[in-house]
Scaffold this motif. Sequence first.
Motif, mmCIF file in Angstrom:
data_model
loop_
_atom_site.group_PDB
_atom_site.id
_atom_site.type_symbol
_atom_site.label_atom_id
_atom_site.label_comp_id
_atom_site.label_asym_id
_atom_site.label_seq_id
_atom_site.Cartn_x
_atom_site.Cartn_y
_atom_site.Cartn_z
ATOM 1 N N THR A 269 0.841 -1.198 0.000
ATOM 2 C CA THR A 269 0.000 0.000 0.000
ATOM 3 C C THR A 269 0.876 1.248 0.000
ATOM 4 O OG1 THR A 269 -1.833 -1.071 1.165
ATOM 5 C CG2 THR A 269 -1.739 1.319 1.265
ATOM 6 N N LEU A 270 0.577 2.144 -0.937
ATOM 7 C CA LEU A 270 1.298 3.412 -1.030
ATOM 8 C C LEU A 270 0.638 4.450 -0.133
ATOM 9 C CD1 LEU A 270 1.723 3.732 -4.919
ATOM 10 C CD2 LEU A 270 3.299 2.672 -3.297
ATOM 11 N N VAL A 271 1.436 5.080 0.725
ATOM 12 C CA VAL A 271 0.961 6.250 1.463
ATOM 13 C C VAL A 271 1.823 7.468 1.158
ATOM 14 C CG1 VAL A 271 -0.207 5.005 3.320
ATOM 15 C CG2 VAL A 271 2.245 5.498 3.526
ATOM 16 N N GLY A 272 2.986 7.229 0.553
ATOM 17 C CA GLY A 272 3.783 8.323 0.008
ATOM 18 C C GLY A 272 3.209 8.720 -1.339
ATOM 19 N N ALA A 273 3.513 9.915 -1.791
ATOM 20 C CA ALA A 273 2.923 10.409 -3.047
ATOM 21 C C ALA A 273 4.004 10.968 -3.966
ATOM 22 C CB ALA A 273 1.878 11.489 -2.763
ATOM 23 N N PRO A 274 4.727 10.092 -4.694
ATOM 24 C CA PRO A 274 5.725 10.580 -5.655
ATOM 25 C C PRO A 274 5.071 11.419 -6.748
ATOM 26 C CG PRO A 274 5.992 8.218 -5.248
ATOM 27 C CD PRO A 274 4.689 8.627 -4.637
ATOM 28 N N GLU A 275 5.724 12.504 -7.142
ATOM 29 C CA GLU A 275 5.157 13.368 -8.180
ATOM 30 C C GLU A 275 5.136 12.669 -9.537
ATOM 31 O OE1 GLU A 275 6.652 17.408 -8.300
ATOM 32 O OE2 GLU A 275 7.267 17.284 -6.203
ATOM 33 N N THR A 276 6.142 11.815 -9.794
ATOM 34 C CA THR A 276 6.235 11.111 -11.074
ATOM 35 C C THR A 276 5.566 9.749 -10.975
ATOM 36 O OG1 THR A 276 8.370 12.185 -11.474
ATOM 37 C CG2 THR A 276 7.833 10.271 -12.836
ATOM 38 N N PRO A 277 4.723 9.378 -11.930
ATOM 39 C CA PRO A 277 4.087 8.052 -11.897
ATOM 40 C C PRO A 277 5.126 6.933 -11.854
ATOM 41 C CG PRO A 277 3.042 9.451 -13.543
ATOM 42 C CD PRO A 277 4.251 10.185 -13.072
ATOM 43 N N LEU A 278 4.818 5.881 -11.087
ATOM 44 C CA LEU A 278 5.740 4.766 -10.941
ATOM 45 C C LEU A 278 5.373 3.657 -11.927
ATOM 46 C CD1 LEU A 278 5.788 4.469 -7.033
ATOM 47 C CD2 LEU A 278 7.431 5.681 -8.478
ATOM 48 N N PRO A 279 6.316 3.210 -12.772
ATOM 49 C CA PRO A 279 6.030 2.088 -13.676
ATOM 50 C C PRO A 279 5.818 0.808 -12.864
ATOM 51 C CG PRO A 279 8.035 3.274 -14.312
ATOM 52 C CD PRO A 279 7.675 3.736 -12.942
ATOM 53 N N VAL A 280 4.741 0.090 -13.173
ATOM 54 C CA VAL A 280 4.418 -1.141 -12.450
ATOM 55 C C VAL A 280 4.404 -2.313 -13.418
ATOM 56 C CG1 VAL A 280 2.681 -2.348 -11.066
ATOM 57 C CG2 VAL A 280 3.066 0.099 -10.721
ATOM 58 N N SER A 281 5.109 -3.369 -13.069
ATOM 59 C CA SER A 281 5.140 -4.581 -13.896
ATOM 60 C C SER A 281 3.896 -5.418 -13.634
ATOM 61 C CB SER A 281 6.392 -5.404 -13.577
ATOM 62 O OG SER A 281 6.292 -6.703 -14.117
ATOM 63 N N ALA A 282 3.100 -5.655 -14.676
ATOM 64 C CA ALA A 282 1.913 -6.498 -14.529
ATOM 65 C C ALA A 282 2.305 -7.897 -14.077
ATOM 66 C CB ALA A 282 1.144 -6.552 -15.845
ATOM 67 N N PHE A 283 3.397 -8.414 -14.638
ATOM 68 C CA PHE A 283 3.816 -9.765 -14.286
ATOM 69 C C PHE A 283 4.208 -9.868 -12.813
ATOM 70 C CE2 PHE A 283 4.409 -9.996 -18.923
ATOM 71 C CZ PHE A 283 3.722 -11.181 -19.175
ATOM 72 N N ALA A 284 4.743 -8.768 -12.250
ATOM 73 C CA ALA A 284 5.113 -8.787 -10.835
ATOM 74 C C ALA A 284 3.876 -8.970 -9.954
ATOM 75 C CB ALA A 284 5.831 -7.494 -10.470
ATOM 76 N N LEU A 285 2.741 -8.421 -10.390
ATOM 77 C CA LEU A 285 1.489 -8.560 -9.643
ATOM 78 C C LEU A 285 0.811 -9.902 -9.926
ATOM 79 C CD1 LEU A 285 -0.036 -4.984 -10.095
ATOM 80 C CD2 LEU A 285 0.996 -5.914 -8.014
ATOM 81 N N LEU A 286 0.834 -10.311 -11.189
ATOM 82 C CA LEU A 286 0.158 -11.553 -11.575
ATOM 83 C C LEU A 286 0.771 -12.772 -10.886
ATOM 84 C CD1 LEU A 286 -0.200 -10.906 -15.415
ATOM 85 C CD2 LEU A 286 -2.027 -10.837 -13.710
ATOM 86 N N SER A 287 2.075 -12.755 -10.747
ATOM 87 C CA SER A 287 2.764 -13.877 -10.125
ATOM 88 C C SER A 287 2.601 -13.808 -8.612
ATOM 89 C CB SER A 287 4.250 -13.858 -10.492
ATOM 90 O OG SER A 287 4.934 -14.906 -9.851
ATOM 91 N N GLY A 288 1.694 -14.611 -8.086
ATOM 92 C CA GLY A 288 1.438 -14.601 -6.646
ATOM 93 C C GLY A 288 0.167 -13.887 -6.261
ATOM 94 N N ARG A 289 -0.635 -13.454 -7.285
ATOM 95 C CA ARG A 289 -1.926 -12.805 -7.006
ATOM 96 C C ARG A 289 -1.745 -11.636 -6.031
ATOM 97 N NH1 ARG A 289 -6.070 -17.358 -5.704
ATOM 98 N NH2 ARG A 289 -5.145 -17.139 -3.627
ATOM 99 N N LYS A 290 -0.719 -10.847 -6.280
ATOM 100 C CA LYS A 290 -0.402 -9.727 -5.399
ATOM 101 C C LYS A 290 -1.241 -8.505 -5.760
ATOM 102 C CE LYS A 290 4.222 -11.657 -5.504
ATOM 103 N NZ LYS A 290 5.551 -11.555 -6.145
ATOM 104 N N SER A 291 -1.296 -7.552 -4.842
ATOM 105 C CA SER A 291 -2.077 -6.341 -5.096
ATOM 106 C C SER A 291 -1.308 -5.100 -4.679
ATOM 107 C CB SER A 291 -3.425 -6.388 -4.360
ATOM 108 O OG SER A 291 -3.236 -6.473 -2.961
ATOM 109 N N LEU A 292 -1.604 -4.023 -5.386
ATOM 110 C CA LEU A 292 -1.023 -2.708 -5.109
ATOM 111 C C LEU A 292 -2.165 -1.748 -4.867
ATOM 112 C CD1 LEU A 292 1.294 -0.552 -5.188
ATOM 113 C CD2 LEU A 292 0.967 -0.476 -7.670
ATOM 114 N N SER A 293 -2.115 -1.015 -3.767
ATOM 115 C CA SER A 293 -3.204 -0.095 -3.439
ATOM 116 C C SER A 293 -2.647 1.188 -2.843
ATOM 117 C CB SER A 293 -4.185 -0.751 -2.457
ATOM 118 O OG SER A 293 -3.525 -1.171 -1.287
#
Length: 352
Positions: A269-293
């Motif tokens: 879970t992100l609570v920091g707020a970087p000004e620049t969007p962070l690139p996220v790897s779909a495969f990093a989330l898909l492998s292990g049914r992980k979540s980003l919020s």
Amino acid sequence: MKTTKAYSAASATAALASATIQRREPTERDVQIEILFCGVCHSDLHTVRNEWSSIMATTYPCVPGHEIVGRVTQVGNKVSRYKTGDLVGVGCLVDSDHSCPSCQANVEQFCPGAVFTYNSPDKHGTAPVTYGGYSESIVVDEGMVLRVPLNLDLAGVAPLLCAGITTWSPMRRWGDIKGKKVGVVGLGGLGHMGVKFAHAFGAKVVVFTTSPGKKEDALRLGADEVIISTNAEEMKQHAGSFSFILDTIAAEHDINAYIGMLGLDGNITLVGAPETPLPVSAFALLSGRKSLSGSLIGGIKETQEMLDFCGAHNITSDVEVIPIQKINEAYERLLKSEVKYRFSIDMASLKD
């Protein structure tokens, strides 16, 4: 209307300076509060310098401050929860519409009519925008006022109203983390509160930091282990082992490296707020049914629950108390991370 002393910024490039502002007389539902301490949040600096102009442009003069602890000096005739003399707190919200689905669900921070403590349209017309806690007093709707535990140091309580609830809310929403491996990315104003809460909840707490010099302090705050995130071997040893990670970093960083630390159904879970969007790897989330919020402060009900928990477990923020006259110096030190871990302004200094 009444006048009160404050510190405000006249423009994005101006230093904060002594000023006089208007406060409304309390309505029947209002609580008037003498401010004793006000925490300094990085959001204050961003807003004063108009660094979030693309999202929420700053209206000047700007009086920041949304980590407020004070004493009730007057209440409206329909106020039932508070009386003169009570110790209370005010966080990032001073009003909402009280009736929308978000308010009914106790997540007033997402109310379309939410009124934030500063730089938010003032529906009472006292000023163009609301003025925050770098001032002698404030008038707030009763529903947004919080009761402060009497056993806690008030200077250390103030940052709980933002840094505290920002880290508490996502951890509680994630569920019971007792006995689970929980990571905290970054050891600053938010991160140090994340460590304290995770430790109090009974988690195995691991701090990720780029600074080896922070290891001793992380352990003092309650961490069981510290990982130097620039050490590839240390990161590899812990890959796939975390249930939950709280990411407090507000600067650009490799989010995928931390997603890789999560185990099956793990969440970051992100609570920091970087000004620049962070690139996220779909495969990093898909492998292990992980979540980003993501998570934004918390509602009034859960903020009170957080304060009550802190009172029961003697938890406050680690603070350096300063007079208001040193606020510009504090902002420069904040940019350099030269504080452990929050500044708290002694508002009695405003009378000098």
